[in-house]
Design a protein around this motif. Sequence first.
Motif, PDB file in Angstrom:
ATOM      1  N   LYS A  31      14.869 -53.331 -65.360  1.00 40.16           N
ATOM      2  CA  LYS A  31      13.909 -52.876 -66.355  1.00 40.16           C
ATOM      3  C   LYS A  31      12.492 -53.322 -66.020  1.00 40.16           C
ATOM      4  O   LYS A  31      12.287 -54.304 -65.305  1.00 40.16           O
ATOM      5  N   PHE A  32      11.522 -52.579 -66.584  1.00 37.70           N
ATOM      6  CA  PHE A  32      10.139 -53.026 -66.619  1.00 37.70           C
ATOM      7  C   PHE A  32       9.977 -53.971 -67.817  1.00 37.70           C
ATOM      8  O   PHE A  32      10.557 -53.738 -68.890  1.00 37.70           O
ATOM      9  N   TYR A  33       9.181 -55.012 -67.631  1.00 33.00           N
ATOM     10  CA  TYR A  33       8.896 -55.953 -68.721  1.00 33.00           C
ATOM     11  C   TYR A  33       7.389 -56.067 -68.891  1.00 33.00           C
ATOM     12  O   TYR A  33       6.666 -56.269 -67.922  1.00 33.00           O
ATOM     13  N   LEU A  34       6.947 -55.960 -70.142  1.00 37.81           N
ATOM     14  CA  LEU A  34       5.533 -55.953 -70.481  1.00 37.81           C
ATOM     15  C   LEU A  34       5.258 -57.119 -71.420  1.00 37.81           C
ATOM     16  O   LEU A  34       5.982 -57.315 -72.408  1.00 37.81           O
ATOM     17  N   VAL A  35       4.227 -57.904 -71.131  1.00 32.07           N
ATOM     18  CA  VAL A  35       3.840 -59.008 -71.999  1.00 32.07           C
ATOM     19  C   VAL A  35       2.509 -58.677 -72.666  1.00 32.07           C
ATOM     20  O   VAL A  35       1.621 -58.081 -72.040  1.00 32.07           O
ATOM     21  N   THR A  36       2.395 -59.024 -73.946  1.00 31.45           N
ATOM     22  CA  THR A  36       1.163 -58.766 -74.691  1.00 31.45           C
ATOM     23  C   THR A  36       0.351 -60.049 -74.808  1.00 31.45           C
ATOM     24  O   THR A  36       0.810 -61.141 -74.495  1.00 31.45           O
ATOM     25  N   SER A  37      -0.834 -59.913 -75.321  1.00 32.96           N
ATOM     26  CA  SER A  37      -1.743 -61.050 -75.459  1.00 32.96           C
ATOM     27  C   SER A  37      -1.195 -62.110 -76.414  1.00 32.96           C
ATOM     28  O   SER A  37      -1.581 -63.272 -76.353  1.00 32.96           O
ATOM     29  N   THR A  38      -0.273 -61.734 -77.298  1.00 33.67           N
ATOM     30  CA  THR A  38       0.290 -62.683 -78.263  1.00 33.67           C
ATOM     31  C   THR A  38       1.609 -63.284 -77.790  1.00 33.67           C
ATOM     32  O   THR A  38       2.230 -64.057 -78.521  1.00 33.67           O
ATOM     33  N   GLY A  39       2.048 -62.912 -76.610  1.00 33.12           N
ATOM     34  CA  GLY A  39       3.299 -63.453 -76.082  1.00 33.12           C
ATOM     35  C   GLY A  39       4.520 -62.630 -76.401  1.00 33.12           C
ATOM     36  O   GLY A  39       5.639 -63.027 -76.059  1.00 33.12           O
ATOM     37  N   ALA A  40       4.364 -61.481 -77.067  1.00 29.78           N
ATOM     38  CA  ALA A  40       5.496 -60.584 -77.278  1.00 29.78           C
ATOM     39  C   ALA A  40       5.871 -59.924 -75.956  1.00 29.78           C
ATOM     40  O   ALA A  40       5.001 -59.623 -75.133  1.00 29.78           O
ATOM     41  N   ILE A  41       7.167 -59.683 -75.747  1.00 35.72           N
ATOM     42  CA  ILE A  41       7.635 -59.099 -74.488  1.00 35.72           C
ATOM     43  C   ILE A  41       8.512 -57.901 -74.809  1.00 35.72           C
ATOM     44  O   ILE A  41       9.433 -57.983 -75.636  1.00 35.72           O
ATOM     45  N   TYR A  42       8.213 -56.780 -74.169  1.00 36.31           N
ATOM     46  CA  TYR A  42       8.945 -55.534 -74.355  1.00 36.31           C
ATOM     47  C   TYR A  42       9.575 -55.113 -73.029  1.00 36.31           C
ATOM     48  O   TYR A  42       9.064 -55.437 -71.952  1.00 36.31           O
ATOM     49  N   SER A  43      10.679 -54.383 -73.119  1.00 36.03           N
ATOM     50  CA  SER A  43      11.353 -53.923 -71.904  1.00 36.03           C
ATOM     51  C   SER A  43      11.635 -52.429 -71.983  1.00 36.03           C
ATOM     52  O   SER A  43      11.742 -51.850 -73.076  1.00 36.03           O
ATOM     53  N   SER A  44      11.756 -51.822 -70.804  1.00 35.63           N
ATOM     54  CA  SER A  44      12.112 -50.404 -70.720  1.00 35.63           C
ATOM     55  C   SER A  44      12.694 -50.110 -69.349  1.00 35.63           C
ATOM     56  O   SER A  44      12.111 -50.510 -68.336  1.00 35.63           O
TER      57      SER A  44
END
Length: 835
Positions: free
Chosen positions: A251-264
């Motif tokens: 998967k791709f993993y994306l981190v946001t400025s607040t530390g949340a992490i999303y995957s796809s």
Amino acid sequence: MNRYRSYGERDDQPQVVGDGAFLGVDEYNAAENIRQGNVQKAVNHDFTAQDANTRGGFVCLPELGNNSFGQRWDFVEADRINLRDVTYGQGLWVAVGDTVGIRTSPDAITWTDRTSPLTSGTFIDVVFANSVFVAVVSSAPNRAIWSSDGIIWNLPTIEPAITGGAGIAYGNGKWVISAATSSSISTDNGVTWTSYSFTSIGTVTGLSFTNGLFVATTATGAAYSADAISWISVAFGPNGTPRDICFFGTKFYLVTSTGAIYSSPTAQTWTLERAAPGGAIHDAIVATDSFMVTLGLRSSLCESVVSLNGTEWQVTPVGVNTRAFGMGYGNGMVVGVGPNQGAIRSQSIVPAIFASGLFSDPLEKDRPWIMAVATDKVGFFAFGKASKTVSLGSYRVTEQSTIVQANNYVYLFRGEDETPLRWDGSWDNDFELVPNTTLPSSFSSIPNSSQATYYQNRLWVLDGKDTIAASDVLSFTDYDPRANEFNLNTGNSDYVVATFPFGVNTLIVFKNKSIIALNNVEGSLLDVTATEVTRQIGLVGPNALTSVGPDLAYVSYGDINLLTLTATNNAVQHKTLPLSARIRKIMSRVNWEVGYKISMGYWNNELYVALPLDNSQVCDTVVVYNFITDQWYGEWNFSPTMNMCIQGWQVVDYLGLQRLHAITEDGRIFVTDEGQNDISGTTVAEISSEMVTRAYAFEEGNHLQRRIYLDLATNRPKFSCSVYTEGANEESVLLTDQTYTRAESWKWEDSAYDLTNANNDYNRAYRKDYSSGPDSIQTGSGFQPEMPQEFRIPLLVRRQGRLSWIKITNTQGFISVMSLTFEMRPGQRSNLIQV
């Protein structure tokens, strides 16, 4: 259900095949060669008819939980510029930052300024791929430079024509710089660039390429493209602003400025994997084959957030006030760079445990501690106690080691090139170097080593290739080379692996291809003799041995063996037949390249052996031998979400009982035999099971099988059953994913059980399943949520064949196969061939 069965007058009396019990696991080449009563394959299966529960859950020790122990970061001296990104290639770290600054370092410690061909602007990204470095500068328009070595940098002959925030990546044979409304592509490693415009996808902060897709992080989510020209935006309203992206696992993993992490997996839909913790600032994320990590700044202190599986996250304070604008991975190291604070680096992102042992506090001798040795500290863990940490000061451990208690001192032997460390047992003191001897010049300090044993009030220390040095009695830092050093070169080219006390005043010296017994190792050592036990086989690793009553079990290259004491003169004798003779299929799958990691433990009359199977680099499988039944229990493996990687075994108290604990390489401690599930933090993994019986032969040429009878004990099961005969794929599926309802009863016309236990009848007879379930249960007089129900289940087979065997699988809850019986009809001798 018919628990018992009678036959009518016109019903043929069946011939019964099978002995009604399973003894363990035999694995020979052909199913028909397995002797009656044994199975040919068993994975995570319970043989309750022989010895109660043999496969309980592995559950993280509550005092440690799922928090890995051992991570360590180093802070590098302050920098003169704000660094924005870092990458690794050509044996060099390259960092870029403000005022078009470029710095390089071979180790991420000592940095050297490099000359940039640009005079203004701020670098925002640097990547190494396809044998070159490419860096992007934010200006109007953006610019790019390239270098083949990271030292000499060059301007392109055709500049990229993009403006604003951008990300850079390499894939499909081309370099891509992507911004909000345009991309620039280079197919000649950054020498020339071609630009393309498109509808705005929003400000780009990061770019990644994997599986044929360029994926960018944008202000509202992400965007993806196969050619970097036509882009599709995906807005999913993330918590915080997307800052960086990587690819890990599938998967791709994306981190946001607040530390949340999303995957796809495809960049089309995104799933929240880690909620924003609050109060943290994140800018970058990086992935390797085995983990991914992001660094966040919280309350003026940095913290690392590591995941081994993409769903669980281990948060560890780094301890410095720095923010990581960019991160890179290379040469086994993660490096983060930030504003005016230099860089931080770590060679132990995944917490590494190099040794484990037991420590008995003289002031609390009733409950010993498990010691776990990390890179720069030793952790102490015990049930019911708050964990403690003792620092190694400025000293480090980087290889497989030994930690051993000798009276009130703890000694750490950390390699042939490193001076041993010791600790005085005071929680306020750190480990220190073992002091040089102050005895006369004929004495020496205890040697550098990675292995030592405490026995007969001495430390027996491996010294070099084939020498053992014995310390003075109760003086563990000194020894006399003339009197207390034993050279065990028997003419072979093998080397000493480990020592182990055994029998009466005997120390067994295991070499990699032979075994020697040192006898009379007491007193002055003047009467010590060396007796060769065998020169055919040796020990594979320092943790691959343990005592088993009058025997000593160990793993050689290819087998699990036993040493025993003779009844006549208490001499050491090697047993001819390997203990692992009946699991040689499993042993043939061991990855012997990391065989030195194999470890053994003994508890409750059972031998536990942790093995690396099927090219695994860690010991992720356990085989268990029961000395009561003299049988193996098959192969115990774990869900991938558990990330099982056993380093060693220790037996200490848990809930007032001596229990076996597994210490893992990544710094977790599991208590074994704790129920129906493996549990690590929030991960609850079902223990699935599989058993294949031996092949039963039918006499007098009979071929027709009628029924089988399974005697089972279950709790919340989901099991399947198939019957096989010889031939190609000769299978009959009898049951598929069979489950039972907790409210129903085996008794005819019995009333349904109230799942809330309102009638206080949880333990009433004949219920099909006694699991507790999700309902709000009224406890009443109490209940046993893992109590099994025993029953017999008859199944029609109707197969023809000379041989027949059965496979039973279970994917949830608990199942025990207590007995099995085949039934066949006499007189059937037909076949499928016409002559």
